[in-house]
Design an enzyme around this catalytic site. Structure first.
Site, PDB file in Angstrom:
ATOM      1  CD  GLU A 178      -1.797  -2.423   1.635  1.00  0.00           C
ATOM      2  OE1 GLU A 178      -0.562  -2.487   1.930  1.00  0.00           O
ATOM      3  OE2 GLU A 178      -2.609  -3.149   1.649  1.00  0.00           O
ATOM      4  CG  PHE A 231      -9.895  -9.780  10.883  1.00  0.00           C
ATOM      5  CD1 PHE A 231      -8.467 -10.125  11.214  1.00  0.00           C
ATOM      6  CD2 PHE A 231     -10.317  -9.845   9.384  1.00  0.00           C
ATOM      7  CE1 PHE A 231      -7.467 -10.616  10.415  1.00  0.00           C
ATOM      8  CE2 PHE A 231      -9.050 -10.103   8.440  1.00  0.00           C
ATOM      9  CZ  PHE A 231      -7.976 -10.439   8.960  1.00  0.00           C
ATOM     10  CD  GLN A 232      -7.346  -7.469   7.031  1.00  0.00           C
ATOM     11  OE1 GLN A 232      -8.256  -7.166   6.408  1.00  0.00           O
ATOM     12  NE2 GLN A 232      -6.279  -7.797   6.673  1.00  0.00           N
ATOM     13  CE  LYS A 250     -17.178  -6.780   3.362  1.00  0.00           C
ATOM     14  NZ  LYS A 250     -18.450  -6.973   2.575  1.00  0.00           N
ATOM     15  CG  MET A 308      22.694  12.245   4.096  1.00  0.00           C
ATOM     16  SD  MET A 308      23.931  13.367   3.344  1.00  0.00           S
ATOM     17  CE  MET A 308      22.993  13.894   1.763  1.00  0.00           C
TER      18      MET A 308
END
Lengths: 565, 164
Positions: free
Chosen positions: A51, A113-114, A163, A479
């Site tokens: 993502e 969940f999630q 959802k 760096m």
């Protein structure tokens, strides 16, 4: 009017906003949306492999095209994986809208969940965010999200989509207007302030224009060039402002700040009139703040009032859009031709002084037996077409790209300036390539950064996006190693990347092309070959391992105290 | 320097968190905070008391204005305004001190809102100085429990000055 599902309303709203591409990744909470998207022909979907890759790609799409980038991911981990990308866009004022799935409304707060409180998590790193609780609000919220993202000082907006809301039905009506009582950006600069600005500039002896990313966001490059040429005032740009003013223009001082040019940093130190336009006096630009432009009256044009007098005290603030304000400034100047003549004549002395600085310490590097990273960047500049889009990762690769690639036009340089996000460049290049399929897109990378989102190679191969990744491979997190070398007695604590993949084999494994370059003599041919190949290419340049970026202003030092080659 | 700032906001979930998050995220200080809906139930008014030099206060006000859900910000510094907050205090009331407590209540025009054999619960409204004075006098009696609202403010109507 017939009722449609929330998921269909979502797609219809994107259509109304003119969205052509979505970058994203599916998951449980967004199954309903993906089910609709599958049959949509007029909006392309690009499946990233993480993502973070999707949100950086949406960001690169936005930076290169000026349009709003769109990202769609699932709830919980899908959403939290976008946080770095959202924070990146937020720091650099990039218009993106991120849609995240959410568990059904009746489960919110239940540790489902999630589930993650994504609106809570992203509150401090978005311009604004929404949780859609009722499908009836969906069209309005999407309209507002795009409007907020692209107007005023642009920025990321997140919309969280439970959802059940995507499954609920709604009579779709897209609002025509927006009413946000608390959001009314000021575009036109105050006439009185502009007059004061003009008066000040006409009296000045050693003026400098300091232009930032705001000039690019408001498409004000033409106006900036006209203003500079009209008054003969030299222009330095920030990292984010590269391309806002052509670097080959005689009035260009190059970039200022920590790794800026000697002449730019000396010019801002000795200027008596600093004209900041769409820049925000970041610490990497100012160095020690008390000794930044110490002799100058400071003028600051910015659309965001919070940027003004945040870090330095400003004498003449002008709140407004860079493009509109610059137009008004030019108009005001054009009425005073006689005084402009006196000013441009007077600036002879100032320009001579700047030239002396430039002759004393130009941007340079020492040649050697091994490939010099600066040379690779110079060759990329030489061999790529003028409209090439260049992204960078973060660290030495980014600074060498900024110093040695000549940015002549806006929206060709994609880099994570504010947040400094390693792993940004490659997915951003993918996003830019989606926006401009026919242009050359190059990611100037390091061997550390590229491994932070290397999985997107699969995305590039799957969608036939011929991004050219030029890895300046020095075997270090360069760096950080440079700082350890300079300020930590060369104690290279965990900055050696002793083990890295064979990038040629890796490219091959993904179905892309890999080229290894170990000899300075082969650099030019390798770049030519990479540009000729139709698909994505990784070029692995084994460069001088301990090359440092110079000039350098040590953190906390004044910008006039540069370490030079 | 202490500043009292009122903020008119959309009465929506999460707005308080946006304002509070802005203060904590940018290192600004909140001394007190009160918030409730206005006569229009779609809007709420917050009153925040904070401290900071002029530059800090200027940033606080600009940053608040930048929030999409913030409609209006007023800094009361330099304005004529009425400021009030309220305390409820449960003070231990023993044989020897009961009368003294009631005398203090009387002087401050406070109210006794609950009585028990061991304690009085008192209510007092006023500005900061008045409340502090009240608390100072009650402390030796033994404060059992104490709760204080944040300040609320309203601007005074401009008065016409008569020339003498």
């Amino acid at each position: 009017m017939t009722k449609i599902k929330g998921a269909e309303a979502f797609v219809e709203a994107l259509r109304r906003e003119g969205v052509r591409h979505i970058f994203g990744y599916p998951g449980g909470a967004v199954l309903d949306i993906f089910d609709v998207i599958m049959d949509v022909k007029d909006i392309g979907f690009i499946l990233s492999r993480h993502e973070q890759g999707a949100v950086h790609a949406a960001d690169g799409y936005a930076r290169s095209s000026g349009k709003v980038g769109v990202c769609l991911v699932t709830s919980g981990p899908g959403a939290t994986n976008t946080v770095t990308g959202i924070a990146t866009a937020n720091m650099d004022s990039i218009p993106i809208v991120v849609f995240t799935g959410q568990v059904p409304t009746h489960l919110i707060g239940n540790d489902a969940f999630q589930e993650a409180d994504v609106v809570g998590i992203t509150r401090p790193c978005t311009k604004h965010n929404y949780l859609v609780k009722d499908v009836a609000d969906l069209p309005r919220i999407i309209k507002e999200a795009f409007y907020i993202a692209k107007t005023g000082r642009p920025g990321p907006v997140l919309v969280d989509l439970p959802k059940d809301v995507m499954n609920a039905t709604v009579k779709f009506q897209y609002p025509e207007s927006i009413s946000l009582q608390g959001y009314k950006p000021v575009y036109k600069g105050h006439t009185g302030q502009i007059k004061k600005l003009v008066d000040l500039v006409l009296r000045s002896k050693q003026p400098v224009i300091y232009a930032g990313g705001g000039v690019i966001h408001s498409d004000a490059s033409d106006e900036l060039r006209r203003f500079a040429h009209l008054t003969r005032i030299p222009v330095t740009t920030t990292l984010m402002g590269l391309g806002a003013f052509p670097s080959d223009d005689p009035l260009s001082l190059g970039m200022l700040g920590m790794h800026g040019t000697y002449r730019a940093n000396m010019a801002v130190t000795y200027t008596d009139c600093l004209i900041a336009i769409g820049a925000r006096f970041d610490d990497r630009v100012t160095g020690k703040i008390d000794e930044f432009a110490p002799k100058a009256k400071i003028v600051h044009v910015d659309i965001d009032p919070t940027s003004i007098s945040k870090n330095v005290k400003v004498d003449i603030p002008v709140v407004g859009d860079c493009k509109l304000v610059l137009k008004d400034i030019i108009k005001a100047f054009e009425k005073r031709q006689d005084e402009i003549k006196i000013l441009t004549k007077r600036l002879d002395v100032w320009h001579e002084r700047i030239e002396e600085w430039e002759n004393k310490y130009p941007l340079r590097y020492n040649k050697g037996d091994k490939i010099k990273p600066e040379y690779v960047v110079e060759m990329i500049d030489k061999l790529t077409p003028e409209d090439t889009i260049v992204s960078t990762e973060v660290g030495q690769n980014q600074m060498w790209a900024a110093q040695f690639y000549k940015f002549r036009m806006p929206r060709l340089f994609l880099t994570s300036g504010g947040l400094g996000t390693m792993g940004y460049g490659f997915p951003a290049a993918i996003g830019a390539q989606v926006a401009f399929p026919r242009r050359t897109v190059v990611d100037i990378a390091g061997d550390g950064s590229i491994q932070m989102n290397i999985q997107e190679l699969a995305t590039a191969v799957q969608y036939g996006l011929p991004v050219k990744v030029m890895i300046l491979n020095n075997g270090y997190l360069g760096m950080v190693r440079q700082w350890q070398g300079l300020f930590y007695k060369k104690r290279y604590a965990h900055t050696s990347l002793a083990v890295s993949p064979d990038f040629v084999k890796l490219a091959d494994a993904y179905g892309a092309n890999g080229i290894l370059v170990e000899n300075p003599a082969d650099v030019e041919d390798a770049i030519k070959e990479a540009l000729k190949i139709k698909g994505p290419v990784l070029v692995d340049f084994h460069v001088e391992p301990e090359e440092d970026v110079y000039p350098m202003v040590p953190a906390g030092a004044p910008v006039s105290k540069m370490l030079l080659v | 320097m202490r500043h009292v700032i009122s903020i008119l906001v959309d009465n929506e979930a999460g707005v308080l968190s946006r304002v509070a998050g802005l203060f904590s995220g940018r290192g600004f200080n909140i001394e007190s905070l009160s918030v409730a809906p206005t006569l229009n139930p779609e809007k709420s008014k917050m009153v925040i008391t904070t401290t900071g030099n002029n530059e800090v206060i200027e940033q606080i006000i600009k940053q608040l204005n930048k929030l999409i859900n913030v409609i209006k910000v007023v800094d009361y510094k330099g304005k004529e305004f009425v400021e009030r907050e309220m305390i409820l205090v449960k003070v231990s009331a023993k044989e020897g001190s009961r009368a003294e407590i009631l005398r203090i209540v009387d002087i401050f025009r406070a109210k006794v809102v609950d009585v028990s054999p061991k304690s009085y619960t008192l209510e007092l409204t006023g500005d900061r100085d008045k409340l502090e004075g009240f608390i100072d006098l009650l402390t030796p009696m033994g404060i059992v429990d104490f709760v204080r609202t944040g300040a609320v403010v309203i601007e005074r109507e401009q008065k016409k000055r008569r020339r003498l």
